[in-house]
Scaffold this motif. Structure first.
Motif, mmCIF file in Angstrom:
data_model
loop_
_atom_site.group_PDB
_atom_site.id
_atom_site.type_symbol
_atom_site.label_atom_id
_atom_site.label_comp_id
_atom_site.label_asym_id
_atom_site.label_seq_id
_atom_site.Cartn_x
_atom_site.Cartn_y
_atom_site.Cartn_z
ATOM 1 N N LEU A 1 0.736 -1.120 -0.199
ATOM 2 C CA LEU A 1 -0.083 -0.027 -0.116
ATOM 3 C C LEU A 1 0.904 1.175 -0.007
ATOM 4 N N ALA A 2 2.159 1.341 0.683
ATOM 5 C CA ALA A 2 2.904 2.327 0.373
ATOM 6 C C ALA A 2 3.747 2.505 -1.007
ATOM 7 N N GLY A 3 3.384 1.515 -1.675
ATOM 8 C CA GLY A 3 3.988 1.493 -3.052
ATOM 9 C C GLY A 3 5.351 0.458 -3.430
ATOM 10 N N TYR A 4 5.740 -0.027 -2.166
ATOM 11 C CA TYR A 4 6.890 -1.081 -2.536
ATOM 12 C C TYR A 4 6.445 -2.234 -3.364
ATOM 13 N N ALA A 5 5.794 -2.325 -4.246
ATOM 14 C CA ALA A 5 5.176 -3.397 -5.201
ATOM 15 C C ALA A 5 6.333 -4.083 -5.913
ATOM 16 N N TRP A 6 7.558 -3.735 -5.997
ATOM 17 C CA TRP A 6 8.968 -4.268 -6.694
ATOM 18 C C TRP A 6 9.810 -4.892 -5.717
ATOM 19 N N ASP A 7 9.158 -5.100 -4.475
ATOM 20 C CA ASP A 7 10.188 -5.626 -3.481
ATOM 21 C C ASP A 7 10.121 -7.002 -3.169
ATOM 22 N N VAL A 8 10.840 -8.018 -4.084
ATOM 23 C CA VAL A 8 10.552 -9.307 -4.292
ATOM 24 C C VAL A 8 11.051 -10.071 -3.070
ATOM 25 N N GLN A 9 11.656 -9.454 -2.053
ATOM 26 C CA GLN A 9 11.894 -10.068 -0.701
ATOM 27 C C GLN A 9 10.675 -9.939 0.037
ATOM 28 N N ASN A 10 9.489 -9.365 -0.370
ATOM 29 C CA ASN A 10 8.309 -9.457 0.301
ATOM 30 C C ASN A 10 7.342 -10.384 -0.430
ATOM 31 N N PRO A 11 6.883 -11.481 0.510
ATOM 32 C CA PRO A 11 6.199 -12.816 -0.209
ATOM 33 C C PRO A 11 5.012 -12.259 -0.911
ATOM 34 N N PHE A 12 4.615 -11.248 -0.331
ATOM 35 C CA PHE A 12 3.028 -10.726 -0.781
ATOM 36 C C PHE A 12 3.254 -10.141 -2.216
ATOM 37 N N VAL A 13 4.555 -9.765 -2.469
ATOM 38 C CA VAL A 13 4.832 -9.393 -3.948
ATOM 39 C C VAL A 13 5.334 -10.481 -4.745
ATOM 40 N N LYS A 14 6.155 -11.489 -4.252
ATOM 41 C CA LYS A 14 6.490 -12.265 -5.189
ATOM 42 C C LYS A 14 5.611 -13.491 -5.599
ATOM 43 N N ASP A 15 4.618 -13.788 -4.713
ATOM 44 C CA ASP A 15 3.632 -14.661 -4.749
ATOM 45 C C ASP A 15 2.272 -14.159 -4.617
ATOM 46 N N SER A 16 1.988 -12.988 -5.019
ATOM 47 C CA SER A 16 0.725 -11.991 -4.517
ATOM 48 C C SER A 16 -0.466 -12.708 -4.506
ATOM 49 N N GLU A 17 -0.716 -13.414 -5.594
ATOM 50 C CA GLU A 17 -2.138 -13.906 -5.561
ATOM 51 C C GLU A 17 -2.426 -15.027 -4.476
ATOM 52 N N ARG A 18 -1.404 -16.128 -4.586
ATOM 53 C CA ARG A 18 -1.371 -17.126 -3.652
ATOM 54 C C ARG A 18 -1.324 -16.650 -2.141
ATOM 55 N N ARG A 19 -0.462 -15.827 -1.809
ATOM 56 C CA ARG A 19 -0.337 -15.423 -0.705
ATOM 57 C C ARG A 19 -1.760 -14.595 -0.110
ATOM 58 N N LEU A 20 -2.128 -13.944 -0.970
ATOM 59 C CA LEU A 20 -3.093 -13.074 -0.623
ATOM 60 C C LEU A 20 -4.337 -14.196 -0.340
ATOM 61 N N ASN A 21 -4.570 -14.872 -1.162
ATOM 62 C CA ASN A 21 -5.570 -15.925 -1.012
ATOM 63 C C ASN A 21 -5.594 -16.603 0.488
ATOM 64 N N MET A 22 -4.405 -16.724 0.917
ATOM 65 C CA MET A 22 -4.260 -17.651 2.248
ATOM 66 C C MET A 22 -4.677 -16.470 3.151
ATOM 67 N N VAL A 23 -4.241 -15.460 3.013
ATOM 68 C CA VAL A 23 -4.908 -14.524 4.197
ATOM 69 C C VAL A 23 -6.257 -14.180 4.214
ATOM 70 N N VAL A 24 -6.813 -14.215 3.041
ATOM 71 C CA VAL A 24 -8.433 -14.042 2.875
ATOM 72 C C VAL A 24 -9.051 -15.058 3.366
ATOM 73 N N GLU A 25 -8.576 -16.404 3.261
ATOM 74 C CA GLU A 25 -9.213 -17.602 3.811
ATOM 75 C C GLU A 25 -9.095 -17.398 5.338
ATOM 76 N N LEU A 26 -7.791 -17.281 5.806
ATOM 77 C CA LEU A 26 -7.670 -17.143 7.286
ATOM 78 C C LEU A 26 -8.756 -16.022 7.692
ATOM 79 N N CYS A 27 -8.809 -14.732 7.400
ATOM 80 C CA CYS A 27 -9.842 -13.931 7.797
ATOM 81 C C CYS A 27 -11.340 -14.287 7.626
ATOM 82 N N ARG A 28 -11.514 -14.783 6.669
ATOM 83 C CA ARG A 28 -12.965 -15.275 6.648
ATOM 84 C C ARG A 28 -13.201 -16.381 7.502
ATOM 85 N N GLN A 29 -12.430 -17.277 7.758
ATOM 86 C CA GLN A 29 -12.633 -18.236 8.638
ATOM 87 C C GLN A 29 -12.912 -17.546 10.323
ATOM 88 N N GLU A 30 -11.717 -16.841 10.472
ATOM 89 C CA GLU A 30 -11.786 -16.370 11.915
ATOM 90 C C GLU A 30 -12.981 -15.463 11.988
#
Ligand code: FAD
Length: 420
Positions: free
Chosen positions: A380-409
């Motif tokens: 959200l701060a714009g660092y979308a090119w930082d491939v050290q960040n798993p939410f950049v490197k593998d954005s769709e899969r990582r995001l979906n994991m968190v979405v699942e967690l939030c929805r279950q909780e």
């Protein structure tokens, strides 16, 4: 008819053009910027992301920007159905600046262009690029305000023409956007906000109570005004009656939080609208030209990524142009297009997930894991090119994991307690 010859010709003096011009000029290249309009001129795109401060610094413009008196910005706030949540950009995973500004673009773009000119960059205003010939070295046909046409020959051309999309149109590079057509209606208001809890240091993104894919921006400036806008698919705005101002005010009042905040607001400039601004291209660069910023891909305004992408592309392209002008071969798809698209595609993942509701469920989740929140905050701060960040490197899969967690909780916490 006359003609002249430069190292690099740049079409447009918006943020991407001014940054690229300064970076190339600093390295001793002869740069000419051709700008159709006269500055200051209105432009949309007023909320910056901290990541872009790196490129402003790289171009030697940070001091001038810090002295300009723009509204300080340290994060983003979101509201949906009365739930309010914030992201503090200084609390993020990726190193780098954590604050930035909210800017009236007429003043901001003029400041960058004037600073570039003060370094010695030549900017010609009121000169429109009309054609390009790529049969040898690129040659631009430019029309001045006397109506005369002249030629500019360059070793390389950067298209920084934003929504003008000069080279995509002239070279037939446009392809349909992956995103549906949306419209925006916007203005500036004298906000008269009296709520002591209102945070002027953050953009406020609000979600429409009945349509999760309609959202509003409220961007405070340092002069008592705010930029106010709404984004929706056009058929969802068709029911609104009256002129643009009535339409905007009607839909703003449908969101109770905004209605209360803006109870005493006065519209301070004519409302405007933009439609179908998302765009893709078949090719971003060759050994003769590169598309910067909005002249290439434009996604969506929801995360204020436009100026950051524009400046990131300017910085990356300038390095490749220098390499080529200095006699090395540049693999443009591998060295410019692919790394640029890494970040653009990260934003695309989050934009799509915003509109289908997945990312909203993450943003409004009440009990986030602090480490995950920092990684999302980086994007959200714009660092979308930082491939050290798993939410950049593998954005769709990582995001979906968190979405699942939030929805279950969220489901667990709303189940009735077992009583015995
Ligand atoms: P521009 O700033 O558009 O500059 C292009 C320049 O090229 C212009 O000055 C134009 O006059 C000139 N030009 C055009 N054609 C020619 C020609 N033929 N010859 C010579 N010159 C020419 N971004 C953000 O970062 N934050 C936001 O909050 C945000 N909100 C947005 C809201 C909406 C509704 C939309 C649609 C976009 C938003 N954006 C936002 C995106 C932002 O507007 C752009 O990404 C940004 O302005 C791109 O900068 P640029 O340098 O590529 O082009």
């Amino acid at each position: 008819s006359h003609s002249l010859s430069v190292d690099v010709a740049i079409i447009g003096a918006g943020p991407s053009g001014s940054i690229a011009a300064s970076l190339l000029h600093k390295q001793g290249k002869r740069v000419l910027v051709l700008e159709k309009q006269h500055f200051p001129r209105f432009s949309i795109g007023e909320s910056l992301l901290p990541c872009c401060m790196q490129f402003i610094e790289e171009a030697g413009m940070l001091e001038a920007l810090n002295a300009a008196g723009f509204q300080y910005k340290n994060g983003a706030a979101f509201r949906r159905d009365g739930v309010y949540t914030t992201f503090d950009f200084t609390d993020k995973f990726t190193p780098g600046p954590g604050t930035t500004f909210q800017v009236q673009r007429a003043n901001f773009d003029k400041l960058l262009a004037d600073t570039a000119a003060s370094f010695g960059v030549e900017i010609r205003y009121g000169e429109t690029v009309e054609a390009i010939d790529l049969s040898a070295n690129p040659r631009l046909s430019v029309r001045n305000e006397q109506g005369e046409l002249y030629q500019v020959e360059a070793q390389y051309v950067l298209d920084a023409s934003g929504f003008g999309r000069v080279l995509p149109r002239l070279l037939d590079l446009e392809t349909p956007s992956s995103l549906p057509t949306r419209s925006a209606i916007f203005t500036h208001v004298e906000d008269n906000i009296s709520d002591p809890d209102f945070d002027r240091n953050k953009i406020l993104i609000s979600v429409h109570p009945q349509h999760q894919d309609i959202w509003y921006w409220l961007i405070p400036f340092s002069n008592g005004r705010c930029s106010l806008g709404v984004v929706a698919e056009p058929q969802l705005l068709a029911r609104l009656e009256g002129d643009l101002e009535q339409q905007l005010l009607t839909i703003v009042k449908e969101e109770p939080g905004l209605k209360a905040l803006l109870a005493n607001a006065k519209v301070a400039q004519p409302c405007a609208t933009l439609k179908g601004y998302s765009a893709n291209v078949s090719r971003l660069a060759t050994d003769k030209f590169a598309l910067l910023g909005n002249a290439g891909e434009f996604l969506d305004p929801v995360f204020s990524s436009g100026v950051t992408i524009a400046m990131q592309s300017a910085s990356m392209a300038a390095k490749c142009v220098l390499k080529q002008l200095n006699g090395d071969t540049v693999d443009w798809p591998a060295e410019y297009s692919a790394p640029l698209m890494q970040g653009v595609n990260t934003f695309r993942t989050y934009v799509q997930a915003w509109y289908d509701g997945r990312f909203q469920d993450v943003i409004f989740y009440e009990n986030p894991n602090p480490k995950i929140k920092q990684m999302i905050c980086s994007i959200l701060a714009g660092y979308a090119w930082d491939v050290q960040n798993p939410f950049v490197k593998d954005s769709e899969r990582r995001l979906n994991m968190v979405v699942e967690l939030c929805r279950q909780e969220a489901e667990l916490s709303t189940e009735p307690a077992v009583s015995e």
